[in-house]
Scaffold this motif. Structure first.
Motif, PDB file in Angstrom:
ATOM      1  N   LEU A 150       0.830  -1.198   0.000  1.00 59.03           N
ATOM      2  CA  LEU A 150       0.000   0.000   0.000  1.00 59.03           C
ATOM      3  C   LEU A 150       0.866   1.250   0.000  1.00 59.03           C
ATOM      4  O   LEU A 150       0.605   2.231  -0.706  1.00 59.03           O
ATOM      5  CB  LEU A 150      -0.891  -0.016   1.252  1.00 59.03           C
ATOM      6  N   PHE A 151       1.951   1.195   0.782  1.00 55.96           N
ATOM      7  CA  PHE A 151       2.837   2.343   0.883  1.00 55.96           C
ATOM      8  C   PHE A 151       3.478   2.658  -0.458  1.00 55.96           C
ATOM      9  O   PHE A 151       3.483   3.807  -0.909  1.00 55.96           O
ATOM     10  CB  PHE A 151       3.915   2.057   1.951  1.00 55.96           C
ATOM     11  N   VAL A 152       3.952   1.610  -1.123  1.00 54.82           N
ATOM     12  CA  VAL A 152       4.563   1.812  -2.446  1.00 54.82           C
ATOM     13  C   VAL A 152       3.554   2.398  -3.422  1.00 54.82           C
ATOM     14  O   VAL A 152       3.835   3.353  -4.154  1.00 54.82           O
ATOM     15  CB  VAL A 152       5.117   0.476  -2.991  1.00 54.82           C
ATOM     16  N   MET A 153       2.334   1.858  -3.397  1.00 49.57           N
ATOM     17  CA  MET A 153       1.314   2.332  -4.328  1.00 49.57           C
ATOM     18  C   MET A 153       0.969   3.793  -4.038  1.00 49.57           C
ATOM     19  O   MET A 153       0.740   4.594  -4.958  1.00 49.57           O
ATOM     20  CB  MET A 153       0.071   1.456  -4.229  1.00 49.57           C
ATOM     21  N   ALA A 154       0.951   4.156  -2.743  1.00 50.05           N
ATOM     22  CA  ALA A 154       0.657   5.550  -2.382  1.00 50.05           C
ATOM     23  C   ALA A 154       1.694   6.471  -2.992  1.00 50.05           C
ATOM     24  O   ALA A 154       1.374   7.545  -3.509  1.00 50.05           O
ATOM     25  CB  ALA A 154       0.630   5.699  -0.863  1.00 50.05           C
ATOM     26  N   VAL A 155       2.952   6.038  -2.973  1.00 50.22           N
ATOM     27  CA  VAL A 155       4.007   6.854  -3.577  1.00 50.22           C
ATOM     28  C   VAL A 155       3.773   6.985  -5.077  1.00 50.22           C
ATOM     29  O   VAL A 155       3.850   8.081  -5.647  1.00 50.22           O
ATOM     30  CB  VAL A 155       5.394   6.239  -3.290  1.00 50.22           C
ATOM     31  N   ILE A 156       3.438   5.849  -5.731  1.00 51.02           N
ATOM     32  CA  ILE A 156       3.175   5.866  -7.184  1.00 51.02           C
ATOM     33  C   ILE A 156       2.095   6.871  -7.530  1.00 51.02           C
ATOM     34  O   ILE A 156       2.163   7.597  -8.520  1.00 51.02           O
ATOM     35  CB  ILE A 156       2.780   4.445  -7.671  1.00 51.02           C
ATOM     36  N   VAL A 157       1.071   6.933  -6.664  1.00 50.47           N
ATOM     37  CA  VAL A 157      -0.070   7.812  -6.943  1.00 50.47           C
ATOM     38  C   VAL A 157       0.241   9.253  -6.557  1.00 50.47           C
ATOM     39  O   VAL A 157      -0.003  10.196  -7.320  1.00 50.47           O
ATOM     40  CB  VAL A 157      -1.322   7.316  -6.178  1.00 50.47           C
TER      41      VAL A 157
END
Lengths: 378, 638
Positions: A150-157
């Motif tokens: 989730l953390f990685v995806m938050a950065v992507i977004v």
């Protein structure tokens, strides 16, 4: 209208006969509905542009380019798309950086990149790149995502979203967040985490208001909350749009007879407020027809997503369909005063180039996912 | 990477999770769409009428249409105020590239005054780009001059309009008044909606008093405008097809104003104005049987056409500050000592109050002193009139007789009696600007002087009040009104200029009844007779002060001369007309009515600084001559 089913040389192609020959692939229900929406959109746009065939032609050229993107992407097998996703995401991120350094300024914001022959808005491409990247990231991980994922995806977004927000272009930034967020949701984000994030969002809103929002953005929100406070200034657009919609009634004033539009009371009538032009001239019945067509597109997209074979295509198709609905809803709700005025065009109808191309590219990928699933099916 | 690839992916589980999410999303989509449709239904079905009206209000501009101002006629149907077509030079600001240069070119053609340029630039600047701004009225010749050069002036055009015109010019300016551009002060009192299309409004005289009747009611025409207010189609010039964005337009034509018929007889008015041509003062002629004002002249006069055509600020200031004050209405607001014209009234007062008998004689040595005082009140005739009774005292205008009578009557009874004849109050004339004059009294002195020693009434002030000097001030119309009551033996009518109104639409004429006011009906008929005979004597007896001028008339007039002192001559000094500055010379007055037996016209004449009544009598003669000549002419026609 058999374009979608053109499938030449099918008899000599197949999985067992060596590398497949080129095969024109296209999702027929999707294509037909798209053509209906765009046809209807042209009729409305012709009126909104003041019956100016020349301007309509320019829009026609943009549509041609958008259809080009649609047909090209429809032919690309989804696994190629998946392979290219990180490169595409990085490329668009680079363009955004370029805009920040060396962008064209229009209407008080730095959004445009002049490529010499055409100006474009890289933030628009982020609407595709972000969900693709999130889907790519989740593709070979098991669902639902873990907290670290989730953390990685938050950065992507959030990285591109914040860059877009600084342009400033709050509307597009929110749509980018929405598309990335929808991908994460479809990936199976647990309801508990969703609730916590929602709570954080609610708490962060006031901070955002104080520290991050520019004056014109605040004005839009305030105007939305009380449009009559400044009927000739900030509230003018919303009020005139409401008058246009309401005076259309059930059947409308008739094509080219919209007084609000043709007497120029309605602002931005060929772009963000084109829905009000349609409401005035074609009435509630016309709007219901358009909304039905939109829902068919969304429904077809969700069906393709549900039928998709792997995580990447599933998440991408679902997100593309849902973000399309978000665009439709945000624009129409804005025009009828349910949401504050944000610069979101009516998908497939509003005049304007880049958003059209990204939308049709998205539908192209949907068509590809829908068309190629059989090839991968066991 | 390799290890993670080995972790088991539960495809079935993942598919189920995904489909569940898709289903939830679908429910949300359906919900949001329902909200959206509900909103559209609310706007397009339930709020349809309100929003539809707002949209109509957006697109429709209501252009007001000016009503045609009513005409004004004299009692014989002569037009004294009308509306003439005129050419107006108009500017359409958005079509002009360089306003200043354009105006300069128009000045070069002699169409505009260079002095007006700054004002016009300001005027044009205060309008929106597509509005037509009237720059100036053009006569035919100048309109033609422009018309052939029109192509050289983009954004300048000529259009037809109406301008108020007074064919008699300055002849009756003070009675009719004039119209002028609507001022900010006017805007405060009028119904602005009704004047939306009007550029002019009555400023003085009849034009102002009957403004409401003359103006009419504004009409309107709906026009389609865009968001910037530009008119897209003019239904008066192009046919609206009743369809689409230009359809369904409404027009209500304006209701023209009412025409007015005035009591004025322009023949008499012209004669009076003509007779007054070279002097300053006023003439009022009235019909004693109904209060009709037959003539009302104030000299010097002005041309009211200049106001309706547009008077430059400088010209207005010049007119307003002219030392002879042409704009001042002397007939209504000029206050003059009545001099001896007051004598018939005071003589009647003496008889009525039994202060004096018809045949009581007074010896006139040429001067009069109050008992115990040395101050001599002089008679105009230094050698005196000898023994005079009331009749002779009026005919010869003996001052000493009236000094004595005044003392007998006392100021209180004089005041009461004079006020019954309308002195000290307005005559009720239907145009504004009347002064009430002064009928002095103890009370009046108390109120009008600040120093206590001045607030006391002195006996000497009663003496000079007996010959219409001192504090007494009357207006020419009051004199005519008072003499009318005298001539009509106490019957009184409010003075009036308006006698009829013609409806501007159906042409029905409404004739107004004369308005009788408080009569003087307690006077012994014999007393009226004494005074009437004496006034007849003024013009009919060789000793009469008006005999020289009036005796040759082919009608019998009755009258009274008067001389009002502007300048006090010191005791024992002689008044020498040639030595006194013109502005300090005596005012000449004359009041008359005719025919003496059956009065149909009363005339009051005041000639400022005329040197004496000899300046006034010939003027009254000319007015009366004209009146009777006209009557005779009419009689011959029938």
């Amino acid at each position: 209208m058999s374009l979608g089913s053109i499938d030449w040389d099918r008899s000599r192609s197949g999985p067992l006969h060596g590398p497949p020959r080129f095969q024109f692939s296209c999702d027929t229900p999707l294509l037909v509905t798209l053509l209906l929406v765009i046809g209807l959109g042209f009729i409305v746009l012709y009126s909104a542009l003041g019956a100016d065939a020349g301007k309509l032609m320019r829009q026609g050229v943009r549509f041609a380019a958008a259809f080009g993107a649609f047909f090209v992407l429809a032919q690309i097998p989804p696994h190629y798309l998946r392979t290219w996703t990180p490169w595409f995401y990085t490329f668009v991120l680079g363009l955004l950086l370029l805009v920040m350094v060396n962008g064209e300024i229009g209407k008080g914001a730095q959004r445009w990149l002049n490529l010499g022959f055409v100006t474009m808005q890289p933030s628009e491409f982020m609407k595709l790149a972000v969900p693709m990247m999130v889907a790519w990231f989740m593709h070979d991980r098991s669902l639902p995502p873990r907290l670290s994922h989730l953390f990685v995806m938050a950065v992507i977004v959030l990285v591109p979203a914040l860059m877009i927000e600084r342009q400033p272009d709050l509307g597009t930034a929110l749509l980018v967040v929405a598309s990335g967020g929808l991908t994460i949701l479809l990936a199976g984000l647990s309801v508990r985490i969703l609730a916590v994030l929602g709570l954080i969002g609610v708490c962060a809103a006031p901070l955002h208001w104080v520290f991050a929002m520019s004056d014109y953005q605040k004005a839009r929100v305030l105007t939305f909350l009380n449009p009559e406070s400044d009927p000739l200034g900030a509230g003018y657009n919303g009020i005139q749009a409401k008058i246009a919609i309401g005076s259309g009634g059930l059947f409308g004033k008739g094509w080219l007879n919209g007084t609000q539009a043709h007497l120029e009371f309605l602002p931005e009538r060929s772009t963000d407020f084109v829905f009000a032009v349609m409401a005035e001239e074609f009435g509630l019945l016309g709007l219901l027809l358009l909304l039905t067509l939109y829902l068919i597109l969304v429904g077809r997209g969700l069906y393709i997503a549900a039928q998709a074979q792997d995580t990447f295509t599933r998440l991408l198709a679902g997100t593309l369909s849902l973000t399309f609905f978000v665009y439709v809803f945000v624009n129409t709700a804005m025009v009828c005063g349910l949401l504050p005025v944000v610069g979101v065009p009516l998908p497939l109808v509003s005049a304007g180039g880049t958003s059209m191309v990204t939308l049709m590219a998205g539908f192209g990928m949907l068509a590809a996912i829908g068309g190629h699933r059989k090839l991968l099916a066991p | 990477m390799a290890i993670r690839n080995l972790s088991l992916k539960d495809h079935w589980q993942e598919q189920r999770l995904f489909v569940t999410r898709i289903l939830v999303a679908t429910v949300i989509i359906v919900g949001l769409t329902a909200v959206l449709i509900a909103r559209l239904v609310q706007l397009q079905i339930f709020e349809y009428e309100r929003l539809s009206e707002l949209s109509q209000g957006n697109r429709l501009h209501i252009e007001p249409l000016a009503p045609t101002r009513g005409l004004i006629f004299d009692r014989n149907g002569l037009i004294i105020a009308e509306n003439l077509p005129t050419w107006q030079l108009v500017a359409i600001p958005e079509q002009i590239d360089d306003l200043e240069a354009t105006l300069a070119q128009l000045e070069g053609l002699g169409l505009l005054e260079p002095t007006a340029r700054d004002g016009l630039i300001e005027l044009v600047g205060s309008h929106r780009g597509f509005e037509r701004v009237t720059l100036i009225n053009l006569d035919e010749e100048r309109a033609a001059k422009f018309a052939v050069r029109r192509h050289r002036f983009p954004g300048i055009d000529i259009q037809e309009g109406l301008v108020r015109h007074y064919p008699f010019g300055d002849i009756a300016a003070h009675a009719i008044g004039y119209v002028g551009s609507i001022s900010t002060a006017d805007l405060g009192v009028i119904d602005r909606a009704n004047y939306a299309a009007s550029s002019h409004i009555g400023k003085t005289g009849i034009e102002r008093s009957y403004e409401d009747a003359l103006h009419g009611r504004v009409g309107f025409r709906q026009q389609v405008v865009n968001a910037r207010g530009r008119v897209l189609l003019d239904p008066a010039t192009e046919a609206a097809d009743g369809q689409g964005i230009l359809g369904g337009l409404e027009t209500r034509w304006p209701t023209p104003g009412n025409n007015l018929v005035l009591a004025l007889d322009m023949r008499v008015q012209l004669a009076a104005a003509e007779a007054m041509k070279n002097v300053r003062g006023a003439v009022v002629a009235m019909d004693p049987s109904n209060g009709d004002v037959l003539a009302l002249v104030s000299q010097p006069s002005f041309d009211p056409n200049r106001f309706s055509e547009g008077l430059s600020r400088a010209d207005f200031v010049a007119l307003n500050e002219d030392s002879y004050r042409p704009l001042f209405n002397r007939a209504l607001a000029g206050r003059y000592p009545p001099g001896s014209t007051i004598k018939p009234f005071l003589g009647l007062a003496g008889l009525h109050n039994e202060s004096v008998g018809e045949h009581d004689e007074v010896f006139c040595p040429g001067h009069f002193s109050l008992p115990g005082q040395t101050h001599r009140y002089r008679d105009w005739r230094p050698q005196g009139h000898g023994n005079v009774e009331l009749h002779d005292a009026i005919v010869q205008s003996c001052d000493v007789y009236y000094y004595k009578l005044a003392v007998e009557l006392g100021i209180d009874r004089m005041e009461t009696f004079l006020k019954r004849f309308g002195f000290g109050s307005v005559t009720g004339l239907d145009i504004a600007g009347e002064s009430i004059g002064v009928v002095p009294s103890r009370e009046w002195k108390r109120r009008n002087f600040s120093r206590s020693e001045d607030q006391v009434w002195f006996p000497g002030e009663t003496v000079i009040a007996g010959i219409g000097q001192g504090f007494t001030l009357v207006t020419p119309i009051q004199l005519a009104h008072g003499v009318s009551a005298l001539a009509a033996r106490g019957e009184r009518y409010a003075a009036r200029l308006l006698i009829g109104t013609e409806n501007g639409v159906n042409r029905e004429v409404f004739w107004a009844d004369p308005q009788a006011i408080e009569p003087i009906n307690d006077i012994d008929p014999e007393h009226w007779q004494v005074i009437h005979e004496a006034m007849k004597g003024v013009t009919g007896e060789p000793a009469g002060s008006g005999y020289r001028v009036m005796s040759s008339a082919n009608y019998t007039a009755a009258g009274k001369t008067g001389t009002a002192q502007v300048y006090s001559v010191a005791q024992d000094a002689e008044y020498d007309e040639d030595e006194v500055d013109e502005s300090l010379r005596d005012h000449g007055l004359f009041v008359a009515y005719a025919p003496a037996e059956d009065p149909r016209i009363v005339v009051a004449v005041v000639v400022e600084n005329g040197g004496g009544s000899s300046a006034a009598v010939p003027i009254a003669r000319q007015v009366l001559d004209r009146f009777f000549a006209a009557e005779e002419y009419v009689a011959r026609q029938h």
